[in-house]
Design an enzyme around this catalytic site. Structure first.
Site, mmCIF file in Angstrom:
data_model
loop_
_atom_site.group_PDB
_atom_site.id
_atom_site.type_symbol
_atom_site.label_atom_id
_atom_site.label_comp_id
_atom_site.label_asym_id
_atom_site.label_seq_id
_atom_site.Cartn_x
_atom_site.Cartn_y
_atom_site.Cartn_z
ATOM 1 N N LYS A 1 2.179 -3.251 6.078
ATOM 2 C CA LYS A 1 2.531 -3.105 4.669
ATOM 3 C C LYS A 1 4.006 -2.733 4.503
ATOM 4 O O LYS A 1 4.650 -3.115 3.519
ATOM 5 C CB LYS A 1 1.621 -2.074 3.999
ATOM 6 C CG LYS A 1 0.162 -2.525 3.925
ATOM 7 C CD LYS A 1 0.031 -3.881 3.246
ATOM 8 C CE LYS A 1 -1.402 -4.336 3.097
ATOM 9 N NZ LYS A 1 -1.516 -5.655 2.418
ATOM 10 N N TYR B 1 -1.865 -0.913 10.338
ATOM 11 C CA TYR B 1 -2.011 -1.335 8.942
ATOM 12 C C TYR B 1 -0.805 -0.898 8.118
ATOM 13 O O TYR B 1 -0.218 -1.675 7.359
ATOM 14 C CB TYR B 1 -3.294 -0.749 8.347
ATOM 15 C CG TYR B 1 -3.469 -1.026 6.868
ATOM 16 C CD1 TYR B 1 -3.899 -2.283 6.441
ATOM 17 C CD2 TYR B 1 -3.185 -0.046 5.913
ATOM 18 C CE1 TYR B 1 -4.052 -2.549 5.087
ATOM 19 C CE2 TYR B 1 -3.336 -0.310 4.567
ATOM 20 C CZ TYR B 1 -3.764 -1.562 4.153
ATOM 21 O OH TYR B 1 -3.899 -1.829 2.813
ATOM 22 N N SER C 1 0.858 -1.186 0.000
ATOM 23 C CA SER C 1 0.000 0.000 0.000
ATOM 24 C C SER C 1 0.891 1.230 0.000
ATOM 25 O O SER C 1 2.007 1.203 0.536
ATOM 26 C CB SER C 1 -0.887 0.015 1.247
ATOM 27 O OG SER C 1 -1.512 1.288 1.417
#
Length: 258
Positions: A159, A155, A142
């Site tokens: 990534k 999160y 991401s």
């Protein structure tokens, strides 16, 4: 719909995790259109079976990567079912439940799917690919991993770990014919986005700050996945490729000019 070349992956077998929705589903369909035999994996078996009916000679292997040991088991089942796995696409991932900064609640659940699962599947299949002297691994990262634009610290951290895993596996297995890359999408209009697209004006605002003037769609990412899986990317490895329509570039220009 994917626009990638027919037969670019003819004769190859591709495992797609998180293949029941969004970018995973689009990638599975694009790989199938490019001639690969697709092994579909995900938690929603009914949805996987429905997608499989529209593919050529697929295999369905339901798996919940949140469960300890599921990643290794899936890799071994895929090798048994396909005889070999030429392409791995690590699409499985969750954005929620999110951990509150400084608290452990919900953190393990996110780490399990976003990091442990891809780590185990990629580790086992990279070794199998290396024995055959060829293979391609593509993981979903991401832009949040490198740009600090995600409100979810956990999160973004998972990534970032995927990016590090990608580069390290590429260095380790490149001499044995295995290429390892990642795709880092910006905002993509899928169920994974958590309904953000339903907020009045949200997508228009994102499009307005994106060089190409629109939000991303799953097929935009899937075509890059197929490229990286194919021989067209035969000299590409260890890369994390932003596929965001120029969103992060535009944001950087705005910051510099402000």
């Amino acid at each position: 719909m994917s626009t990638y070349a027919v037969d670019a992956l003819a004769g190859r077998t591709a495992l797609v995790t998180g293949g029941s929705r969004g970018i995973g589903e689009a990638s599975a369909r694009a790989l199938d259109a490019a001639g690969a035999r697709v092994i579909l994996s995900g938690r929603d078996e009914a949805r996987l079976e429905a997608i499989a009916k529209e593919l050529n000679d697929p295999v369905v292997l339901p798996s919940d990567l949140a469960v300890p040991g599921a990643g290794g088991e899936l890799a071994r089942r895929a090798l048994d079912a396909g005889g070999q796995v030429d392409v791995l696409v690590n699409c499985a991932g969750v954005a929620r439940p999110a951990a509150k900064l400084g608290e452990e609640e919900n953190l393990d659940a996110l780490l399990a799917v976003n990091l442990r699962g891809p780590f185990m599947v990629a580790g086992i299949l990279a070794k199998a690919m290396a024995k055959r002297g060829q293979g391609s691994i593509v993981s979903l990262s991401s832009v949040a991993s490198s740009r600090g634009i995600s409100p979810s610290v956990d999160y973004a951290a998972t990534k970032g770990a995927i990016d590090a895993m990608t580069r390290t596996l590429a260095f380790r297995y490149g001499p044995r014919g295995v290429r390892v890359n990642a795709v880092a999408p910006g905002y993509v209009d899928t169920e994974f986005s958590g309904g953000a697209g339903q907020i009045p004006g949200f997508e228009a605002a994102v499009a307005g700050e994106t060089a190409l003037g629109r939000v991303g769609h799953a097929d935009d990412i899937a075509d890059v996945v197929v490229f990286l899986a194919s021989d067209a990317a035969r000299y590409v490895t260890g890369q994390v490729i932003d596929v965001d329509g120029g969103f992060t570039m535009t944001k950087a220009v705005v910051r510099m000019g402000s």
